[in-house]
Design an enzyme around this catalytic site. Structure first.
Site, short mmCIF file in Angstrom:
data_model
loop_
_atom_site.label_atom_id
_atom_site.label_comp_id
_atom_site.label_asym_id
_atom_site.label_seq_id
_atom_site.Cartn_x
_atom_site.Cartn_y
_atom_site.Cartn_z
N ASP A 187 0.83 -1.20 -0.08
CA ASP A 187 -0.03 0.00 0.14
C ASP A 187 0.89 1.15 -0.16
O ASP A 187 2.17 1.24 0.60
CB ASP A 187 -0.95 0.03 1.29
CG ASP A 187 -1.96 0.64 0.93
OD1 ASP A 187 -2.38 1.11 -0.08
OD2 ASP A 187 -2.82 1.12 2.33
N SER B 181 -13.26 2.22 6.08
CA SER B 181 -13.85 2.04 7.30
C SER B 181 -14.93 3.24 7.43
O SER B 181 -14.29 4.19 7.56
CB SER B 181 -13.09 1.88 8.42
OG SER B 181 -12.08 0.74 8.20
#
Ligand code: ZN
Length: 283
Positions: A85, A212
């Site tokens: 990432d 999230s």
């Protein structure tokens, strides 16, 4: 089964008008929970490493993390991808490729458009020559704590997307449409009209970071309107911390051997959460 290239899972999601879920993992416990949940649901999943989790200690952490996930993938029937990432640095990206990452995110979104294109193009050339896929970012996802998800001037501009994807040859593109990293200060509201415009502008699979806290009805919409990879981090971290907190409350005062119960406890809690998250994936 051996590791699946993460970009193959993203392309499969694109063909199915679905999204593959991707989890940024800090350690063995979290990666183990992703594999457990993939086994239980029969859904593929991508395990991601954020460079900061290891490189502040040692760049060898890239190789150690990759080897761990490769071993996990070899010893399960679940389809597991491995992805690095957000790396912002060419040397770090090249080292990750050397260490066995077959998919990386090279993020030059902090640069102006032309510089982002030039640096990303060079990284794509380097990575593709080694069979590695590149995700990049256009617009700026930023931090939810700094209300980046509410700053429409930092959102991805649909008219730049076609140019960027064509000029760079990236394999997937992270976009900013009201999403942001970390805890949102208020419920995010994805700009789905912008997503439609971006999706119409390119055939490159699209990625949503900052998963999230986005309401599930918005996620389902996003998955059916062009988002093919979806990154989770914060929810699982919160679950990890809460599981340790609850365990310690049950073992108060703790004996030194009580620490032995922590791995199984946190893995079980995170597995249950990730199973629920994976059920959203239409893979
Ligand atoms: Zn991100």
């Amino acid at each position: 089964m051996s590791l699946v290239n993460a970009i193959d899972l993203v392309r499969e999601a694109d063909a199915k008008n679905a999204a593959v879920l991707s989890f940024v993992c800090i350690d063995y416990n979290e990666a183990r929970a992703v594999v457990n949940a993939a086994e239980q649901t029969g859904k593929p999943a991508i395990i991601m490493l954020l460079p900061e989790y290891v490189s502040r200690f040692s760049l060898n952490g890239f190789g150690e993390f990759a080897a761990m996930v490769q071993f996990m993938a070899r010893h399960t029937d679940a389809r597991i991808g491995l992805h690095l990432d957000h790396t912002y640095d060419e040397a770090e990206a090249r080292w990750a490729i050397e260490c066995g990452f077959t998919s990386i995110m090279f993020d030059a979104s902090r640069d102006d458009l032309q510089t982002n294109i030039r640096r990303t193009r060079a990284m794509v050339d380097y990575a593709h020559a080694r069979g590695v896929a590149v995700e990049s970012e256009l617009g700026s996802v930023g931090l939810a704590s700094e209300r980046w998800g509410e700053k429409a001037d930092l959102f991805t501009k649909p008219d730049a997307v076609a140019l960027f994807c064509r000029e760079t040859g990236v394999d997937s593109l992270a976009i900013a449409i009201g999403n942001a990293h970390g805890d949102y200060l208020q419920t995010p509201n994805l700009d789905l009209k912008r997503l439609d415009e971006i999706d119409a502008a390119t055939d490159t699979p699209l990625v949503l970071h900052g998963g999230s806290g986005i309401p599930e009805d918005q996620l389902v919409q996003a998955f059916s309107r062009g988002i093919n990879k979806f990154n989770y981090g914060t929810d699982v971290k919160r679950c990890y911390i809460q599981a340790i907190h609850d365990y310690m409350a049950e073992h108060d005062p703790p004996g030194s051997l009580d620490v032995l119960g922590i791995p199984a406890t946190v893995q079980q809690a995170m597995t249950a959460l990730i199973v629920r998250k994976l059920s959203l994936s239409r893979m």
